[in-house]
Design an enzyme around this catalytic site. Structure first.
Site, short mmCIF file in Angstrom:
data_model
loop_
_atom_site.label_atom_id
_atom_site.label_comp_id
_atom_site.label_asym_id
_atom_site.label_seq_id
_atom_site.Cartn_x
_atom_site.Cartn_y
_atom_site.Cartn_z
N CYS A 113 59.58 133.43 2.46
CA CYS A 113 59.66 134.74 3.13
C CYS A 113 60.79 135.60 2.58
O CYS A 113 60.85 136.80 2.86
CB CYS A 113 59.84 134.55 4.63
SG CYS A 113 58.51 133.61 5.37
N HIS A 252 62.68 140.88 7.84
CA HIS A 252 61.45 140.08 7.73
C HIS A 252 60.84 139.95 9.12
O HIS A 252 61.55 139.72 10.10
CB HIS A 252 61.79 138.70 7.16
CG HIS A 252 60.66 137.74 7.25
ND1 HIS A 252 59.40 138.05 6.78
CD2 HIS A 252 60.58 136.48 7.76
CE1 HIS A 252 58.60 137.01 7.00
NE2 HIS A 252 59.29 136.05 7.60
N ASN A 282 53.28 137.36 10.63
CA ASN A 282 54.23 137.01 9.57
C ASN A 282 53.48 136.99 8.23
O ASN A 282 52.64 136.12 8.01
CB ASN A 282 54.83 135.64 9.89
CG ASN A 282 55.88 135.19 8.88
OD1 ASN A 282 55.98 135.76 7.80
ND2 ASN A 282 56.64 134.18 9.25
O1 UT7 Z 1 59.04 133.29 8.39
C1 UT7 Z 1 60.12 132.49 8.70
C2 UT7 Z 1 59.72 131.21 9.26
N1 UT7 Z 1 59.12 131.17 10.53
C3 UT7 Z 1 59.72 131.58 11.68
O2 UT7 Z 1 60.72 132.25 11.69
C4 UT7 Z 1 59.12 131.14 12.98
C5 UT7 Z 1 60.18 130.54 13.87
N2 UT7 Z 1 59.69 129.94 15.10
C6 UT7 Z 1 59.03 130.62 16.06
O3 UT7 Z 1 58.73 131.78 15.92
C7 UT7 Z 1 58.75 129.91 17.37
O4 UT7 Z 1 59.44 128.69 17.39
C8 UT7 Z 1 57.25 129.65 17.63
C9 UT7 Z 1 56.55 130.98 17.96
C10 UT7 Z 1 56.61 129.02 16.43
C11 UT7 Z 1 57.06 128.75 18.84
O5 UT7 Z 1 57.71 129.30 19.98
P1 UT7 Z 1 58.67 128.40 20.88
O6 UT7 Z 1 59.09 129.21 21.99
O7 UT7 Z 1 59.74 127.84 19.96
O8 UT7 Z 1 57.68 127.28 21.39
P2 UT7 Z 1 57.73 125.70 21.15
O9 UT7 Z 1 57.38 125.36 19.75
O10 UT7 Z 1 59.02 125.19 21.69
O11 UT7 Z 1 56.56 125.25 22.10
C12 UT7 Z 1 56.60 125.44 23.51
C13 UT7 Z 1 55.29 124.96 24.11
C14 UT7 Z 1 54.86 123.58 23.61
O12 UT7 Z 1 54.26 122.91 24.68
P3 UT7 Z 1 55.08 121.78 25.50
O13 UT7 Z 1 55.47 120.76 24.48
O14 UT7 Z 1 56.26 122.51 26.07
O15 UT7 Z 1 54.09 121.34 26.52
C15 UT7 Z 1 53.81 123.91 22.57
O16 UT7 Z 1 52.89 122.86 22.40
O17 UT7 Z 1 54.24 125.87 23.74
C16 UT7 Z 1 53.16 125.12 23.15
N3 UT7 Z 1 52.50 125.96 22.16
C17 UT7 Z 1 51.50 126.80 22.47
N4 UT7 Z 1 50.88 127.09 23.63
C18 UT7 Z 1 49.89 128.01 23.60
C19 UT7 Z 1 52.76 126.05 20.84
N5 UT7 Z 1 51.93 126.93 20.29
C20 UT7 Z 1 51.14 127.41 21.26
C21 UT7 Z 1 50.10 128.37 21.29
N6 UT7 Z 1 49.52 128.65 22.50
N7 UT7 Z 1 49.69 129.02 20.19
#
Ligand code: UT7
Length: 325
Positions: A113, A252, A282
């Site tokens: 990125c 970004h 993204n």
């Molecule tokens: O380009 C540079 C690189 N990328 C980034 O900068 C991305 C950086 N990370 C993020 O943007 C965020 O971490 C995400 C959007 C990917 C995820 O958000 P989060 O608030 O960190 O969620 P999480 O991964 O901690 O997941 C929370 C919960 C989990 O369920 P449990 O374990 O709490 O029951 C996930 O399984 O949300 C669940 N989850 C979803 N639920 C519904 C993960 N993806 C989804 C989804 N829909 N699409």
């Protein structure tokens, strides 16, 4: 002294929009979850005639038209991408052939990125050494081909598109003032994409999950905020520029919550930050040049304005750049 300035910008997005409602039918997710956790509402998905180099070529042609520069007069052509059309030749060579940049030498640059900022820095070094050079820099991605459409953790985040700039040397304009670029390869496992034909023994042995993009989102999130904050603070301190002197920040576009945290920590008001993550998700190396082109065409960039860029991505790679428009 000549400085590296932007002579023209362009972008190209695939026609097909994939909405959060569409994704609800594909994986266990909801519009509400995606919108509140990421700020993304739609993303574009490449179809026929919209391969990486084709999107890149259309964006490049628009940037060349704005700059009033002929493709044949480009000396150096760089495509920043992590989803090249082929492993070899480079997407840059495909773009060269497609647009007729016959006088250029061409190569791809992969810094995930951060590819566009790394590319700007490389272009700046060439132009500083030879100010009559014209450089075409494109960020282009077709990430839809490399995400796992059954993995809700990643497939909702990414989109396809391309953005381009034509760069040259000019006296009496600020142009590129400074860049601070960083990498930390020790953290690669938090965000990676294996090659399709790889026989990488490391990944085979740890029950390889295929060649799709893999991400430990929560960790990447934390690193991204801290790293971009430090990189921005560093470039501003070096240039003795205060936050309120910034005309526009073009970060970004990965997640609205990352951008909100960054704005809070840096004390930059939202109206000074260009945000389009809601429309395109993204798009990795393409995200900054697409946003730059949109801001430019909307008349948001004025001669003399200080423009601040920052990025974070796989590698890890990250950085910041300050430019005077
Ligand atoms: O380009 C540079 C690189 N990328 C980034 O900068 C991305 C950086 N990370 C993020 O943007 C965020 O971490 C995400 C959007 C990917 C995820 O958000 P989060 O608030 O960190 O969620 P999480 O991964 O901690 O997941 C929370 C919960 C989990 O369920 P449990 O374990 O709490 O029951 C996930 O399984 O949300 C669940 N989850 C979803 N639920 C519904 C993960 N993806 C989804 C989804 N829909 N699409």
């Amino acid at each position: 002294m000549d400085h590296t300035v932007v002579l023209g910008t362009g972008s190209c997005l695939p026609d097909r929009k994939l909405t959060n409602a569409d994704l609800e039918k594909m994986v266990d997710t909801s519009d509400e979850w995606i919108t509140t956790r990421t700020g993304i509402r739609t993303r574009r998905i490449a179809g026929k005639g919209e391969q990486n180099y084709q999107l890149a070529s259309r964006a490049a042609e628009k940037a060349l038209a704005m700059a009033g520069v002929e493709a044949a007069d480009i000396d150096l052509l760089i495509v920043a991408t992590l989803t090249p059309h082929m492993m070899m030749p480079s997407s840059a060579c495909f773009v060269q052939a497609e647009i007729g940049a016959t006088g250029a030498f061409a190569f791809d640059l992969n810094a995930a990125c951060s590819g566009f900022l790394y590319g700007l820095d490389v272009a700046d070094k060439y132009i500083t050494g030879r100010p009559d050079m014209k450089v075409l820099l494109v960020g282009s991605e077709t990430l839809s081909a490399r995400v796992n459409w059954q993995d809700r953790n990643t497939c909702i985040l990414f989109g396809d598109g391309a953005g381009a700039v034509v760069l040259g040397g000019e006296r009496g304009r600020g142009g590129v003032l400074a860049s601070h670029l960083f990498s930390d390869g020790r953290l690669w496992r938090l965000l990676y994409m294996d090659s399709p034909e790889s026989l990488n023994p490391d990944l085979v042995q740890e029950s390889r999950k295929g060649c799709h993009l893999q991400m430990t989102g929560r960790d990447v999130f934390k690193y991204a905020v801290r790293a971009m904050e430090d990189a921005v603070a560093g470039v501003l301190a070096e240039q003795k520029v205060a936050v309120d002197e910034i005309g526009l920040m073009i970060p970004h576009q990965a997640n609205i919550r990352i951008l909100n945290k960054l704005m809070d920590r840096l004390g930059i008001p939202e109206e000074k930050v260009y945000i389009n993550v809601d429309k395109y998700g993204n798009t990795s190396a393409a995200s900054i040049p697409i946003a730059l082109d949109e801001a430019n065409r909307q008349g948001l960039l004025h001669r003399g304005d200080k423009i601040l860029f920052c990025s974070f991505g796989g590698g890890f790679t990250w950085g910041s750049m300050l430019m005077q428009w």
